[in-house]
Design a protein around this motif. Structure first.
Motif, PDB file in Angstrom:
ATOM      1  N   ALA A 272      14.879  32.273 -18.991  1.00  0.00           N
ATOM      2  CA  ALA A 272      15.465  32.390 -19.501  1.00  0.00           C
ATOM      3  C   ALA A 272      16.322  31.909 -20.495  1.00  0.00           C
ATOM      4  N   ARG A 273      16.755  30.842 -19.845  1.00  0.00           N
ATOM      5  CA  ARG A 273      17.849  29.051 -20.535  1.00  0.00           C
ATOM      6  C   ARG A 273      16.763  28.654 -21.297  1.00  0.00           C
ATOM      7  N   TYR A 274      15.524  28.525 -20.661  1.00  0.00           N
ATOM      8  CA  TYR A 274      14.743  27.886 -22.244  1.00  0.00           C
ATOM      9  C   TYR A 274      14.362  28.563 -22.925  1.00  0.00           C
ATOM     10  N   ALA A 275      13.991  30.074 -23.102  1.00  0.00           N
ATOM     11  CA  ALA A 275      13.576  30.900 -24.164  1.00  0.00           C
ATOM     12  C   ALA A 275      14.651  30.793 -25.434  1.00  0.00           C
ATOM     13  N   THR A 276      16.030  31.122 -24.405  1.00  0.00           N
ATOM     14  CA  THR A 276      16.858  31.730 -25.044  1.00  0.00           C
ATOM     15  C   THR A 276      17.396  30.326 -25.881  1.00  0.00           C
ATOM     16  N   THR A 277      17.695  29.329 -24.909  1.00  0.00           N
ATOM     17  CA  THR A 277      17.692  28.255 -26.107  1.00  0.00           C
ATOM     18  C   THR A 277      17.420  28.299 -27.332  1.00  0.00           C
ATOM     19  N   ARG A 278      15.708  27.941 -27.157  1.00  0.00           N
ATOM     20  CA  ARG A 278      14.130  27.857 -28.260  1.00  0.00           C
ATOM     21  C   ARG A 278      14.666  28.972 -29.090  1.00  0.00           C
ATOM     22  N   ILE A 279      15.436  30.140 -29.446  1.00  0.00           N
ATOM     23  CA  ILE A 279      15.284  31.002 -30.538  1.00  0.00           C
ATOM     24  C   ILE A 279      15.938  30.874 -30.956  1.00  0.00           C
ATOM     25  N   VAL A 280      17.615  29.866 -30.226  1.00  0.00           N
ATOM     26  CA  VAL A 280      19.033  29.605 -30.887  1.00  0.00           C
ATOM     27  C   VAL A 280      18.375  29.071 -31.718  1.00  0.00           C
ATOM     28  N   GLU A 281      17.817  27.185 -31.279  1.00  0.00           N
ATOM     29  CA  GLU A 281      17.678  26.577 -32.391  1.00  0.00           C
ATOM     30  C   GLU A 281      16.699  27.083 -33.586  1.00  0.00           C
ATOM     31  N   ALA A 282      15.581  27.982 -33.203  1.00  0.00           N
ATOM     32  CA  ALA A 282      14.693  27.995 -33.934  1.00  0.00           C
ATOM     33  C   ALA A 282      15.649  29.157 -35.017  1.00  0.00           C
ATOM     34  N   ALA A 283      16.504  29.559 -35.254  1.00  0.00           N
ATOM     35  CA  ALA A 283      17.389  30.631 -36.151  1.00  0.00           C
ATOM     36  C   ALA A 283      18.305  30.151 -36.657  1.00  0.00           C
ATOM     37  N   ALA A 284      18.692  28.945 -36.532  1.00  0.00           N
ATOM     38  CA  ALA A 284      19.432  27.874 -36.755  1.00  0.00           C
ATOM     39  C   ALA A 284      18.907  26.997 -37.855  1.00  0.00           C
ATOM     40  N   GLU A 285      17.607  26.431 -37.416  1.00  0.00           N
ATOM     41  CA  GLU A 285      17.006  26.243 -38.916  1.00  0.00           C
ATOM     42  C   GLU A 285      16.465  27.336 -39.852  1.00  0.00           C
ATOM     43  N   ASN A 286      16.490  28.768 -40.087  1.00  0.00           N
ATOM     44  CA  ASN A 286      16.664  29.603 -40.969  1.00  0.00           C
ATOM     45  C   ASN A 286      17.948  30.084 -41.226  1.00  0.00           C
ATOM     46  N   GLY A 287      19.218  29.544 -40.863  1.00  0.00           N
ATOM     47  CA  GLY A 287      20.130  29.483 -41.138  1.00  0.00           C
ATOM     48  C   GLY A 287      21.187  30.509 -40.676  1.00  0.00           C
ATOM     49  N   VAL A 288      20.126  30.809 -39.558  1.00  0.00           N
ATOM     50  CA  VAL A 288      20.971  32.288 -38.625  1.00  0.00           C
ATOM     51  C   VAL A 288      21.850  31.741 -38.030  1.00  0.00           C
ATOM     52  N   ASP A 289      22.411  32.481 -37.341  1.00  0.00           N
ATOM     53  CA  ASP A 289      23.458  32.036 -36.638  1.00  0.00           C
ATOM     54  C   ASP A 289      22.955  32.858 -34.998  1.00  0.00           C
ATOM     55  N   VAL A 290      22.601  32.174 -34.670  1.00  0.00           N
ATOM     56  CA  VAL A 290      22.850  32.759 -32.818  1.00  0.00           C
ATOM     57  C   VAL A 290      23.314  32.635 -31.905  1.00  0.00           C
ATOM     58  N   GLY A 291      23.988  33.313 -31.020  1.00  0.00           N
ATOM     59  CA  GLY A 291      24.978  32.971 -30.216  1.00  0.00           C
ATOM     60  C   GLY A 291      24.606  33.474 -28.434  1.00  0.00           C
ATOM     61  N   ARG A 292      24.759  32.423 -27.600  1.00  0.00           N
ATOM     62  CA  ARG A 292      24.048  32.547 -26.234  1.00  0.00           C
ATOM     63  C   ARG A 292      25.204  32.457 -25.351  1.00  0.00           C
ATOM     64  N   VAL A 293      25.247  33.526 -24.185  1.00  0.00           N
ATOM     65  CA  VAL A 293      26.118  33.155 -23.369  1.00  0.00           C
ATOM     66  C   VAL A 293      25.667  33.823 -21.655  1.00  0.00           C
ATOM     67  N   ILE A 294      25.288  33.025 -20.703  1.00  0.00           N
ATOM     68  CA  ILE A 294      25.023  33.484 -19.368  1.00  0.00           C
ATOM     69  C   ILE A 294      26.417  34.400 -18.844  1.00  0.00           C
ATOM     70  N   VAL A 295      25.808  35.201 -18.000  1.00  0.00           N
ATOM     71  CA  VAL A 295      27.190  35.701 -17.345  1.00  0.00           C
ATOM     72  C   VAL A 295      26.655  35.951 -15.625  1.00  0.00           C
ATOM     73  N   ASP A 296      27.134  34.853 -14.427  1.00  0.00           N
ATOM     74  CA  ASP A 296      26.693  35.340 -13.634  1.00  0.00           C
ATOM     75  C   ASP A 296      27.012  35.898 -12.644  1.00  0.00           C
ATOM     76  N   CYS A 297      26.517  38.049 -12.535  1.00  0.00           N
ATOM     77  CA  CYS A 297      27.065  38.825 -12.298  1.00  0.00           C
ATOM     78  C   CYS A 297      27.225  38.910 -10.849  1.00  0.00           C
ATOM     79  N   SER A 298      27.137  37.782 -10.070  1.00  0.00           N
ATOM     80  CA  SER A 298      27.325  37.498  -8.468  1.00  0.00           C
ATOM     81  C   SER A 298      28.793  37.229  -8.347  1.00  0.00           C
ATOM     82  N   GLN A 299      29.295  36.895  -9.694  1.00  0.00           N
ATOM     83  CA  GLN A 299      30.901  36.419  -9.609  1.00  0.00           C
ATOM     84  C   GLN A 299      31.847  37.001 -10.647  1.00  0.00           C
ATOM     85  N   ASP A 300      30.946  37.211 -11.382  1.00  0.00           N
ATOM     86  CA  ASP A 300      31.637  38.664 -12.287  1.00  0.00           C
ATOM     87  C   ASP A 300      31.314  39.282 -12.313  1.00  0.00           C
ATOM     88  N   ASP A 301      31.789  40.661 -10.777  1.00  0.00           N
ATOM     89  CA  ASP A 301      30.974  42.240 -10.737  1.00  0.00           C
ATOM     90  C   ASP A 301      30.858  42.906 -11.444  1.00  0.00           C
TER      91      ASP A 301
END
Length: 426
Positions: free
Chosen positions: A82-111
């Motif tokens: 999940a980390r790898y795929a979403t990071t690649r999406i953010v990077e590839a979108a930036a090359e197209n001039g698209v702003d993609v944000g990504r956040v990872i929420v640990d629901c075991s802590q933020d439950d």
């Protein structure tokens, strides 16, 4: 005088324990659980990454990505992919001039819903860019939602929200809010995609129909790693050791043990780490298969001791009942009446209150959740109905050893086949 001199003697004995262990590890941090390997070291997950990337692909041009849920046992690479795929999406979108944000929420802590919303907006916000300040405390849930929508529209064309251990969330309302934000008019510019990660394959069954209908998520199942995949994963971490410390026999032994028992990459790497620590502590300059076996035994005993220590007295009594039967009967599978009879004998001998069969069944289910027991319903044949079978997944001698160390049930006896057997003598 003897007591005053004792610390000096102890210092000489313990000196090695507090000195750096040389000759084995080159970079021990590469074996840490939190270490994220390079993309070229992600093994045996190309198909899962491809399916996740396909679901998120519309984000590359500013479109709304599909939601995706990743299921599988611990240590099967879900979070890593999940980390790898979403990071690649953010990077590839930036090359197209698209702003993609990504956040990872640990629901075991933020439950809770409020904590999850707060963690999301704080992870996506940049106060210098948006002028929005998101306090750690002091705001109500609806206000945090308002800040989230404001930040998303101010910063991004698309936002990917990764909810790790999503089954720990106490409410599914957050999923509903994220998946319907654009439809409900909360967002003008930004689209949201949810990537949920869970160890529980049946998590979706807990969702309300309206949430399922809104999410329309794609499901991707991560099966346990096989022996060859684990071998490659272990090889990718060998730079943690000095040259020529780890031979192929050690790699194969770690992979074989892990594949047979759980297919968990984290446990396989942990096993390698513990084997290295044992080799370093006994002054060896090379790991052997014996170090791996010793590390496995130590790890299993420690894990079981922690599980038992964390249980209530009644939980321990139910597990002791199954374990005691396994040690005497030389099998690991028993029907409910057999387990309950052994449990009653343990309660009688220790003065423990005897719970009902239904409550004991619930406690046995808790051990099943911890993967100590396996409970299955089996047909008894024509006119005999069905019944439950309780199978001990752990080595009964290992469980016994953990109970011996806990001390709570030392000397406890029970009846089996008309013969009373004392726990301490088994």
């Amino acid at each position: 005088m003897t007591r005053r001199n004792a610390p000096v003697e102890n210092a000489s004995v313990l000196g090695d324990a507090f000195s750096m262990q040389q000759g084995v590890f080159a970079d021990k941090s590469l074996l840490d659980v939190g270490h994220v390997p390079a993309p070229d070291h992600i093994v045996a997950r190309n198909e899962e990454i491809r399916r996740l990337a396909t679901a998120l692909n519309p984000a590359l041009t500013g479109g709304a990505p599909s939601n995706a849920f990743l299921y599988g046992k611990t240590g099967t690479g879900k979070s890593l992919c999940a980390r790898y795929a979403t990071t690649r999406i953010v990077e590839a979108a930036a090359e197209n001039g698209v702003d993609v944000g990504r956040v990872i929420v640990d629901c075991s802590q933020d439950d809770t819903e409020t904590r999850a919303v707060r963690a999301t907006v704080r992870g996506l916000n940049d106060a210098e860019e948006t002028g929005v300040v998101v306090p750690e405390t002091g705001l109500g849930r609806s206000r945090y939602y308002g800040l989230l929508w404001e930040v998303l529209d101010a910063r991004f064309d698309v936002a990917l929200v990764v909810l790790d251990e999503i089954d720990c969330l106490d409410d599914t309302e957050y999923l509903m809010q994220l998946s319907r934000a654009a439809e409900a008019g909360k967002l003008d510019r930004c689209s949201v995609g949810v990537v949920g990660i869970s160890n529980k394959i049946k998590y979706r069954n807990r969702l309300e129909e309206r949430v399922k209908s809104s999410l329309q998520e794609r499901e991707i199942v991560f099966t346990p790693y096989d022996r060859e995949a684990l071998r490659e994963i272990i090889r990718s971490r060998l730079s943690a050791f000095d040259d020529d410390v780890v031979g192929e026999d050690v790699v194969s032994k770690c992979a074989c043990l892990a594949a047979e028992e759980h297919g968990d990459a984290r446990k396989a790497i942990n096993l390698l780490r513990h084997a290295g620590e044992l080799a370093a502590s006994d002054g060896s300059d090379q790991l052997t298969a014996d170090h791996v076996l010793d590390a496995k035994n130590v790890a299993e005993r420690d894990r079981m001791r922690e599980l038992i220590a964390g249980g209530t007295v009644q939980q321990k009594a139910t597990l002791l009942a199954v374990t005691s039967l396994a040690l005497v009967e030389k099998t690991r599978t028993f029907k409910t009446p057999e387990v309950y009879a052994a449990y009653e004998d343990i309660c009688a001998e220790t003065g423990l209150e005897t719970l009902s069969k239904r409550r004991v069944h619930d406690l046995l289910r808790e051990w099943e959740f911890l993967e100590v027991l396996e409970i299955t319903r089996t047909g008894g044949g024509r006119a005999r109905g069905s019944y439950l079978q309780h199978r001990l997944l752990e080595d009964p001698s290992l469980v016994r050893s953990a109970f011996d160390q806990s001390g709570r049930f030392a000397g406890v006896g029970f009846a089996s086949g008309g013969t009373t057997t004392t726990w301490s003598n088994i």
